[in-house]
Write a protein that holds these residues in place. Sequence first.
Motif, PDB file in Angstrom:
ATOM      1  N   PRO A   1      68.664  19.837  85.908  1.00 60.44           N
ATOM      2  CA  PRO A   1      67.908  18.834  85.157  1.00 60.44           C
ATOM      3  C   PRO A   1      67.264  19.450  83.923  1.00 60.44           C
ATOM      4  CG  PRO A   1      66.708  19.500  87.128  1.00 60.44           C
ATOM      5  CD  PRO A   1      68.075  20.098  87.235  1.00 60.44           C
ATOM      6  N   SER A   2      67.152  18.663  82.874  1.00 60.14           N
ATOM      7  CA  SER A   2      66.517  19.148  81.654  1.00 60.14           C
ATOM      8  C   SER A   2      65.019  19.313  81.880  1.00 60.14           C
ATOM      9  CB  SER A   2      66.765  18.179  80.506  1.00 60.14           C
ATOM     10  OG  SER A   2      66.059  16.958  80.729  1.00 60.14           O
ATOM     11  N   ALA A   3      64.410  20.172  81.063  1.00 63.57           N
ATOM     12  CA  ALA A   3      62.965  20.362  81.154  1.00 63.57           C
ATOM     13  C   ALA A   3      62.232  19.062  80.864  1.00 63.57           C
ATOM     14  CB  ALA A   3      62.522  21.456  80.182  1.00 63.57           C
ATOM     15  N   LYS A   4      62.752  18.277  79.918  1.00 60.19           N
ATOM     16  CA  LYS A   4      62.116  17.012  79.576  1.00 60.19           C
ATOM     17  C   LYS A   4      62.125  16.055  80.755  1.00 60.19           C
ATOM     18  CE  LYS A   4      62.148  13.453  75.949  1.00 60.19           C
ATOM     19  NZ  LYS A   4      62.838  12.973  74.727  1.00 60.19           N
ATOM     20  N   LEU A   5      63.235  16.010  81.494  1.00 59.42           N
ATOM     21  CA  LEU A   5      63.311  15.140  82.661  1.00 59.42           C
ATOM     22  C   LEU A   5      62.332  15.595  83.727  1.00 59.42           C
ATOM     23  CD1 LEU A   5      64.701  12.770  84.115  1.00 59.42           C
ATOM     24  CD2 LEU A   5      66.387  14.422  84.975  1.00 59.42           C
ATOM     25  N   VAL A   6      62.242  16.894  83.971  1.00 58.87           N
ATOM     26  CA  VAL A   6      61.324  17.415  84.977  1.00 58.87           C
ATOM     27  C   VAL A   6      59.877  17.079  84.611  1.00 58.87           C
ATOM     28  CG1 VAL A   6      60.448  19.496  86.095  1.00 58.87           C
ATOM     29  CG2 VAL A   6      62.898  19.242  85.683  1.00 58.87           C
ATOM     30  N   ILE A   7      59.539  17.209  83.339  1.00 53.87           N
ATOM     31  CA  ILE A   7      58.185  16.887  82.891  1.00 53.87           C
ATOM     32  C   ILE A   7      57.874  15.414  83.138  1.00 53.87           C
ATOM     33  CG2 ILE A   7      56.723  16.646  80.840  1.00 53.87           C
ATOM     34  CD1 ILE A   7      58.105  19.198  79.768  1.00 53.87           C
ATOM     35  N   ARG A   8      58.835  14.529  82.834  1.00 48.72           N
ATOM     36  CA  ARG A   8      58.610  13.113  83.063  1.00 48.72           C
ATOM     37  C   ARG A   8      58.500  12.786  84.548  1.00 48.72           C
ATOM     38  NH1 ARG A   8      56.206  10.324  79.613  1.00 48.72           N
ATOM     39  NH2 ARG A   8      56.864   8.546  80.899  1.00 48.72           N
ATOM     40  N   MET A   9      59.262  13.469  85.383  1.00 46.90           N
ATOM     41  CA  MET A   9      59.127  13.252  86.816  1.00 46.90           C
ATOM     42  C   MET A   9      57.751  13.678  87.287  1.00 46.90           C
ATOM     43  SD  MET A   9      62.776  13.984  88.694  1.00 46.90           S
ATOM     44  CE  MET A   9      63.173  15.544  87.941  1.00 46.90           C
ATOM     45  N   ARG A  10      57.282  14.816  86.791  1.00 41.61           N
ATOM     46  CA  ARG A  10      55.944  15.271  87.165  1.00 41.61           C
ATOM     47  C   ARG A  10      54.894  14.250  86.756  1.00 41.61           C
ATOM     48  NH1 ARG A  10      50.887  15.948  84.662  1.00 41.61           N
ATOM     49  NH2 ARG A  10      49.629  16.876  86.312  1.00 41.61           N
ATOM     50  N   THR A  11      55.025  13.692  85.552  1.00 44.54           N
ATOM     51  CA  THR A  11      54.074  12.705  85.059  1.00 44.54           C
ATOM     52  C   THR A  11      54.043  11.471  85.955  1.00 44.54           C
ATOM     53  OG1 THR A  11      54.405  13.436  82.781  1.00 44.54           O
ATOM     54  CG2 THR A  11      53.449  11.254  83.088  1.00 44.54           C
ATOM     55  N   GLY A  12      55.200  11.039  86.417  1.00 43.33           N
ATOM     56  CA  GLY A  12      55.273   9.833  87.217  1.00 43.33           C
ATOM     57  C   GLY A  12      54.977  10.025  88.690  1.00 43.33           C
ATOM     58  N   MET A  13      55.002  11.273  89.181  1.00 46.24           N
ATOM     59  CA  MET A  13      54.930  11.493  90.621  1.00 46.24           C
ATOM     60  C   MET A  13      53.667  12.210  91.096  1.00 46.24           C
ATOM     61  SD  MET A  13      58.967  12.547  91.107  1.00 46.24           S
ATOM     62  CE  MET A  13      58.987  12.608  92.888  1.00 46.24           C
ATOM     63  N   TYR A  14      52.944  12.869  90.212  1.00 49.24           N
ATOM     64  CA  TYR A  14      51.859  13.715  90.709  1.00 49.24           C
ATOM     65  C   TYR A  14      50.725  12.905  91.334  1.00 49.24           C
ATOM     66  CZ  TYR A  14      48.495  12.798  86.934  1.00 49.24           C
ATOM     67  OH  TYR A  14      47.593  12.216  86.086  1.00 49.24           O
TER      68      TYR A  14
END
Length: 322
Positions: free
Chosen positions: A212-225
């Motif tokens: 996964p791209s870093a951008k995708l991982v960052i967005r997942m973190r934003t939506g899931m934390y």
Amino acid sequence: MTQPESPPNLRIVWDVGRLSEWAGLLAECGQSSLTQAFGYNQAMLTVEGWRPRLGIIELEDRAIGLVVMSERRLFRLVRIARLHRGPLLRPEARRPAVFAMVMKHIRQEYPSGPLNWTAVVPEWPAGDEGAAMMRWAGFRRDRAPGYRTIWLDLRRTEAELRAGLAQKWRNALNQAARAGLVVEVDRDGRQQLPWLLEQYQADKAAKGYHGPSAKLVIRMRTGMYKDGDILLIRALKDGVPVAGILVLGHGRAATYQIGWSDALGRQTRAHNLLLWRAVQELRDQGRHWFDLGGLLPDTAPGVTAFKRGLGGEEVELIGAWR
């Protein structure tokens, strides 16, 4: 195959589920996949433009599962749809006849044709019976490879989980415990994620593997934390980080997403210690299943052997269809 006995009043209700219902059904399905979770799909919409479409699977007016299709439009005319690791069914509904009928309904909603391109990798075990059900539902096998992973059952006691480790893996864990490593746990990713992504991106570029791209991982973190679905753990030796992993939760399950180790981390077997700590953390959270991520025995035999050493159940899905 002959037509399976049709479950009475089975249907997929599209575009009506609330977020709370989505989350509740995901938990009730037990062995859920990350790709069917809300946080993942919101990230995919923001980063790659794949719009999620939620379907609630009902049997006799009772919700028994869910399916999330991802859609895009090409030139405003062609609808491209894909399904990865769904549908998800509650354990008592995980029967061949139910699965076959769900896939039949998906085929009817997403017919094959010049203006409709559909690709699916269903969450169903590989085998002749499953392949026959897919053909009966109206799908054709694709050339794309299927998916293999390992599920670790976290409902076992810690002693049982430790006894299930391969001897070599257990020895490495004991070595890591004696190596003087300090373990840090970040439960929302705020502190450690930028550091881990920097190491991960450099490692991915150097070794040329997909992820996964870093951008995708960052967005997942934003939506899931906020839902407590972020678990980032790293190991330090003499105050210097030498390894880190990111695990993402979804319902009663969690998925090993990315990991990194430097030379000292590999020498001290830090990754074994981090994965074992993740197992303990996930059990404390009330998770029942740990998805260790995709297996690539041909292209990544070392990683595959490492994951197998945790002693879970290896599963191969039915493959790609269109």
